[in-house]
Design a protein around this motif. Structure first.
Motif, PDB file in Angstrom:
ATOM      1  N   ARG B  25       0.792  -0.633   0.225  1.00 42.90           N
ATOM      2  CA  ARG B  25       0.184   0.131  -0.541  1.00 42.90           C
ATOM      3  C   ARG B  25       0.730   1.348   0.213  1.00 42.90           C
ATOM      4  O   ARG B  25       0.573   2.608  -0.886  1.00 42.90           O
ATOM      5  N   ARG B  28       2.131   1.338  -3.884  1.00 41.79           N
ATOM      6  CA  ARG B  28       1.238   2.095  -4.850  1.00 41.79           C
ATOM      7  C   ARG B  28       0.616   3.206  -4.173  1.00 41.79           C
ATOM      8  O   ARG B  28       0.608   3.612  -5.472  1.00 41.79           O
ATOM      9  N   ASP B  29      -0.386   3.387  -3.517  1.00 43.36           N
ATOM     10  CA  ASP B  29      -0.943   4.500  -3.009  1.00 43.36           C
ATOM     11  C   ASP B  29      -0.556   5.340  -2.638  1.00 43.36           C
ATOM     12  O   ASP B  29      -0.739   6.993  -2.802  1.00 43.36           O
ATOM     13  N   HIS B  30       0.821   5.724  -1.686  1.00 42.96           N
ATOM     14  CA  HIS B  30       1.686   6.915  -1.433  1.00 42.96           C
ATOM     15  C   HIS B  30       2.350   7.209  -2.152  1.00 42.96           C
ATOM     16  O   HIS B  30       3.436   8.982  -2.444  1.00 42.96           O
ATOM     17  N   THR B  34       2.559   2.451  -9.018  1.00 39.26           N
ATOM     18  CA  THR B  34       2.098   1.178  -9.218  1.00 39.26           C
ATOM     19  C   THR B  34       2.074  -0.064  -9.996  1.00 39.26           C
ATOM     20  O   THR B  34       1.158  -0.892 -10.213  1.00 39.26           O
ATOM     21  N   GLY B  35       3.245   0.284 -10.623  1.00 45.11           N
ATOM     22  CA  GLY B  35       3.808  -1.285 -10.638  1.00 45.11           C
ATOM     23  C   GLY B  35       3.867  -1.992 -10.580  1.00 45.11           C
ATOM     24  O   GLY B  35       3.804  -4.392 -10.270  1.00 45.11           O
ATOM     25  N   HIS B  37       2.127  -4.924  -8.278  1.00 42.91           N
ATOM     26  CA  HIS B  37       0.433  -5.453  -8.017  1.00 42.91           C
ATOM     27  C   HIS B  37      -0.255  -6.179  -7.037  1.00 42.91           C
ATOM     28  O   HIS B  37       0.189  -7.134  -6.390  1.00 42.91           O
ATOM     29  N   GLY B  39      -3.220  -9.135  -6.420  1.00 42.07           N
ATOM     30  CA  GLY B  39      -4.010 -10.185  -6.914  1.00 42.07           C
ATOM     31  C   GLY B  39      -4.660 -10.346  -5.580  1.00 42.07           C
ATOM     32  O   GLY B  39      -5.961 -11.742  -6.572  1.00 42.07           O
ATOM     33  N   ILE B  75       8.929  -3.183  -9.562  1.00 40.45           N
ATOM     34  CA  ILE B  75       9.759  -2.923 -10.963  1.00 40.45           C
ATOM     35  C   ILE B  75       9.889  -2.521 -12.193  1.00 40.45           C
ATOM     36  O   ILE B  75      10.993  -2.113 -12.311  1.00 40.45           O
ATOM     37  N   GLU B  76       9.456  -0.730 -11.547  1.00 41.38           N
ATOM     38  CA  GLU B  76      10.377   0.444 -11.516  1.00 41.38           C
ATOM     39  C   GLU B  76      11.493   0.441 -11.751  1.00 41.38           C
ATOM     40  O   GLU B  76      11.860   1.398 -12.950  1.00 41.38           O
ATOM     41  N   PHE B 101      -0.229  -8.459 -15.790  1.00 40.54           N
ATOM     42  CA  PHE B 101      -1.211  -8.325 -14.223  1.00 40.54           C
ATOM     43  C   PHE B 101       0.119  -9.149 -12.930  1.00 40.54           C
ATOM     44  O   PHE B 101       0.524  -8.909 -12.111  1.00 40.54           O
ATOM     45  N   THR B 103       2.713 -10.433 -14.249  1.00 42.61           N
ATOM     46  CA  THR B 103       3.974  -9.849 -14.753  1.00 42.61           C
ATOM     47  C   THR B 103       5.275  -9.468 -13.258  1.00 42.61           C
ATOM     48  O   THR B 103       6.031  -9.750 -13.527  1.00 42.61           O
ATOM     49  N   PRO B 104       4.925  -8.193 -12.685  1.00 43.57           N
ATOM     50  CA  PRO B 104       5.828  -7.693 -11.579  1.00 43.57           C
ATOM     51  C   PRO B 104       6.401  -8.503 -11.291  1.00 43.57           C
ATOM     52  O   PRO B 104       8.198  -8.753 -10.848  1.00 43.57           O
TER      53      PRO B 104
END
Lengths: 780, 155
Positions: B25, B28-30, B34-35, B37, B39, B75-76, B101, B103-104
């Motif tokens: 979180r 992604r969020d902060h 967003t790479g 994921h 699931g 991943i980035e 999805f 993949t990272p």
């Protein structure tokens, strides 16, 4: 251009963003002012809602809006439509179709049915508020099995639908098939199940809805496979014109059918977005994916085959009862009826066939298409009965299949199920598969397994399936002065690679630079119509639309080239991106023709700037028939019941192959899902309570890297279809048709000395072990 | 809220984190990465695998607060100066991804496997990827890609 032409394994355009973490999936989108929603779902399989109290939840921090069935009634929102192609019962009356609202009004009929949408500033606030919504339920008796649902005295899911009966359907020659059975030397009969499974894409469903009060228009971004049809569904629910709803799909993380449908959540979000005047995001969690993504298969079937003394097939009779869950979903009733009927009998020559399908309501999540939608079920049914026939008649299963395949010279042929099989060579595909399967080495491998106390088995499963989905598709191309082109198509990829394969067709036909083609999909504003994805239609219908569009561009480009060269359009030949006058040898490049199309001074009379821009709609007349053959070699440990699929060999006839690398990928992905169904996957509801037992990835097994065999594949490309201009037959669902029967029959072959003749899918270690023990006891 | 300092893809980051935030979180969020994921919610799917101090970690199974002082690669951060990492290159060449999805996580896990096991063979790859689910590819091309990528990483 050859490097990027039709038939080349072109590397995918989309991969660079997916590999660097810069793809844009629904949960990666974060509009300004975003708020969050959670769906409160029914914990009961069947219950009356006596009272629903949101007063405490509404006072919780950050809560902005709570939507319930009361709002739906007050607003008079409409039920979601069902569009089953089979919609009349055998007696001619319409199917029983209860209203399917986006939210429960006064009764819940499956675990996971939406009861309230809670919207708050943050996700955690919405989750906390959902905890204090008070719902007073009166539990009712539930039934989750379709056979039990049809029995007298079963719990009634719908007050006005007697006996939980949705629809019945028949196809074929009942009388003629009956005669075939009467005169047959042998009749073989088997009861079997295609168990309930789910697509489980790794990206769960999710959506973001917003409303613009200045324009009165809604905007929905949604992890869906089909933007146009679902836009119309949501618009009809909310009683707004379709043009007031702009529906887009970002990068979508797998669908396999489970993202086809018009689900309840987007309508709830759109309504709440208007009420709150804020963009709202909902992302389903994995538990919601298992509970509230449509399920697939779930058919209980009796299949019977009539044979003569030489083992020639005389007749096939199939009776299926399909579970469709608590509601008719988008096309749910079609799968166990028309969807499973069409390819009955597979690639075999069977003179007389009759199919009966019944769809029944139960207290489960409704079913809708899942990769194959009826064809995998049919393929499994025929291949199991053929295997059993070979066993009962004491014949070699390979030989029995070989002698009953439709001969090449019997095509084109309309099967007794009305399927128009135009091209193919089933015997050749069968023999090639067999040749790849290294049968000569089997005895040695069998011995090696035996030395370790293991069993080894082999089976071969030819299949015949068909495409489906919407018959019409749009393709449009717009050129830029710099020679770039934007290609818009109404079909869409959720991972299949159309961002690459569609531009391949355009590049191949027009000689334009593959790297300069931008692909646009999944946007109701970009294409006037669109069939999205489903029924392996992407290349068949979408690709054909692209080819048709490219050919229309070519006609205009030749006229323009001829004008530039002061010659005739008929003398223009396009080769390696250059138009040449076959008489004078003068030439002009395609790039220059594109540039000229923007320069009025270089255009002939009647052509306007941008003259090459072209929009077209292709319409398929008859569905295509992908076919092929799978074979599998398995090893079984009789002490533990564990099955390891060691090797699979696959030959597919998909007609013309646009990109063999992508087509291989479709086959292997389909095999993995087929292997999952054969060996490990099953949606299980508790029989008494109707609770979903398999609600997480801890309970529902998906194939992992070490579950998969080595797969060797080849294509039979000598029989392209004339049903569409590309000659393609569709590749997406074939793996799910061939793999389950090949694997299950191979396991039964391995256990033939143990006396095991049938095991229901999934062939888990426990079931295999028990089958061996049961056979031992019966033999003793 | 605890304040933590860490390094993400080579950049120093300081963040106020709620004790209950998962590392996924925070990313992604902060941090807008967003790479990575998400699931599932039971640490089964592996789409969220990142490297924490060089080790593969499911970022949905670690609290953000636990990452104080950590060196993190997502991943980035794998491609350098616009050039794909050999493992990313191998995934593309071998068509080891479809919807992208998983993949990272799959790539990050594969890089870790190749780094940890210089003599990586096919069974070890299959075993090593047990915690990463893919629903599209049937895994065969992923296995091929990891073998090729691992070889390229050895140089």
């Amino acid at each position: 251009m050859e490097k990027y032409g039709i038939g080349q394994p072109v590397r995918r355009k989309e991969d660079v963003r997916f590999l660097t973490g810069t793809g844009t999936y629904i949960d990666d989108i974060k509009p300004d002012n975003l708020i969050h929603a959670v769906v409160l779902r029914s914990p009961h399989a069947h219950a009356k809602i006596l009272d629903l109290d949101t007063s405490e939840a509404e006072t919780m921090p950050g809560v902005l809006c709570i939507v319930t069935g009361k709002d739906w009634v007050a607003e008079d929102f409409q039920p979601m439509p069902t569009k089953s192609a089979v919609n009349k019962k055998i007696d001619g009356t319409p199917l029983n179709q209860p209203p399917r609202h986006a939210i429960a009004i006064d009764r819940v009929r499956y675990v996971g049915e939406p009861v309230a949408l809670i919207v708050a500033e943050t996700l955690v606030q919405a989750q906390d508020a959902a905890e204090v919504v008070e719902v007073d339920y009166e539990e009712l008796e539930a039934v989750t099995d379709q056979i039990k649902a049809l029995e007298p005295g079963a719990p009634q899911i719908w007050d006005d639908i007697e006996g939980n009966f949705c629809i019945d359907f028949e196809l074929g020659d009942k009388e003629g098939t009956g005669k075939a059975f009467e005169t047959a030397d042998h009749v073989v009969k088997l009861k079997l199940r295609n168990q309930c499974v789910t697509a489980a894409p790794i990206e769960t469903r999710g959506a973001i809805a917003s409303y613009d009060k200045d324009t009165g228009k809604y905007f929905l971004q949604n992890a869906t496979q089909n933007v146009h049809a679902n836009r119309d569904t949501f618009a009809s629910v909310l009683k707004i014109p379709s043009e007031d709803l702009h529906h887009m799909a970002p990068d979508v993380g797998g669908g396999f059918g489970a993202k086809n449908s018009g689900y309840p959540e987007p309508s709830l979000l759109l309504y709440a977005a208007k009420k709150t005047d804020r963009p709202i995001k909902w992302i389903g969690d994995r538990n919601e994916s298992f509970a509230a993504d449509t399920h697939g298969r779930d058919q209980a079937t009796t299949v019977e085959m009539a044979l003569d003394k030489d083992g020639m097939f005389l007749g096939l009779r199939t009776r299926t009862v399909g579970n469709i869950g608590a509601y008719c979903w988008t096309v749910g009733p079609f799968t166990p009826t028309g969807g499973s009927a069409r390819t009955q009998g597979g690639p075999y020559y069977i003179p007389a066939m009759h199919y009966t399908g019944i769809a029944a309501f139960t207290n489960t999540m409704p079913l809708d298409p899942y990769r194959g939608a009826g064809r995998p079920e049919g393929s499994f049914q025929i291949e199991r009965i053929v295997e059993l026939a070979a066993r009962e008649l004491g014949m070699d299963p390979v030989e029995l299949r070989r002698k009953n395949l439709m001969p090449a010279d019997s095509l084109p042929r309309k099967t007794p199920m009305g399927l128009d099989v135009d091209t193919g060579n089933f015997p050749e595909v069968f023999e090639r598969t067999l040749k790849m399967s290294d049968r000569a080495g089997f005895a040695k491998r069998f011995e090696e397994s035996a030395r370790k106390g293991l069993r080894r088995g082999f089976a071969i499963a030819p299949y015949l399936e068909c495409t489906g989905g919407g018959p019409k598709e749009f393709a449009g191309v717009k050129f830029g002065k710099d020679g770039s082109a934007t290609l818009r198509v109404g079909s869409m990829s959720t991972g299949m690679g159309q961002e690459t394969s569609m531009p391949q067709i355009l590049s191949d036909t027009l000689g334009i630079d593959f790297e300069k083609i931008t692909y646009v999909q999944g946007d109701t504003d970009a294409t006037p119509i669109g069939g999205g994805h489903g029924g392996s239609r992407n290349m068949e219908v979408g690709g054909s639309a692209v080819l048709q569009c490219a050919r229309e561009v070519l006609v205009k480009a030749k006229q323009l080239a001829a004008h530039l060269l002061n010659s005739n359009a008929d003398d223009m030949e396009l080769k390696e991106s250059v138009f040449t006058d076959v008489k004078t040898d003068q030439n002009v490049s395609m790039a220059d023709v594109v540039a000229a199309s923007f320069d009025q001074s270089r255009l002939p009379d009647g052509m306007e700037a941008g003259a090459l821009d072209t929009d077209t709609i292709f319409e398929r007349e008859i569905i295509s028939c992908p076919n092929g053959c799978h074979s599998a070699e398995v090893e079984v440990d009789p002490e533990t019941g564990t099955v390891q699929v060691e090797h699979m060999w696959i030959v597919d006839d998909f007609g013309t192959i646009i990109n063999p690398m992508l087509a291989d990928g479709q086959v292997m992905g389909g095999v993995a899902q087929g292997l999952g169904q054969a060996l490990m996957e099953e949606i299980v509801y508790d029989e008494d309570s109707g609770q979903l037992v398999t609600g997480s990835l801890m309970d529902y097994a998906l194939p992992r890297a070490d579950s998969m065999p080595k797969m060797e594949m080849a294509f039979y490309e000598d029989a392209p279809t004339a049903k569409n201009p590309l000659g393609v037959k569709g590749s997406g669902e074939a793996g799910c048709c061939g793999a389950p029967p090949a694997i299950v029959n191979a396991v039964l072959d391995a256990l033939k000395e143990d006396g095991v003749t049938h095991i229901e899918m999934p062939l888990t270690p426990e079931k295999v072990w028990r089958a061996i023990q049961d056979a031992k006891q019966q033999g003793a | 809220m605890p304040v933590i300092s860490l390094t993400v893809n080579g950049n120093p980051v300081t963040a106020d984190v709620e004790p209950r935030w998962l590392l996924s979180r925070l990313l992604r969020d902060h941090l807008g990465l967003t790479g990575t994921h998400v699931g599932c919610d039971t640490s089964q799917c592996g789409a969220c695998v990142i490297h924490v101090d060089g080790k593969p970690v499911k970022s949905c199974a670690m609290l953000a607060a636990q990452a104080d002082g950590a060196q993190i690669t997502t991943i980035e951060g794998l491609a350098q100066k616009g050039k794909l990492h050999p493992m990313q290159e191998a995934f593309r060449d071998n068509h080891a991804l479809q919807c992208g999805f998983c993949t990272p996580g799959m790539v990050m896990m594969s890089v870790a496997l190749a780094t940890e096991q210089p003599d990586l063979d096919e069974p070890a790859v299959r075993k090593g990827l047990e915690g990463n689910l893919c629903r599209c590819t049937g895994y065969q091309n992923i296995i091929n890609a990891v073998m090729v990528g691992a070889k390229a990483m050895r140089g």
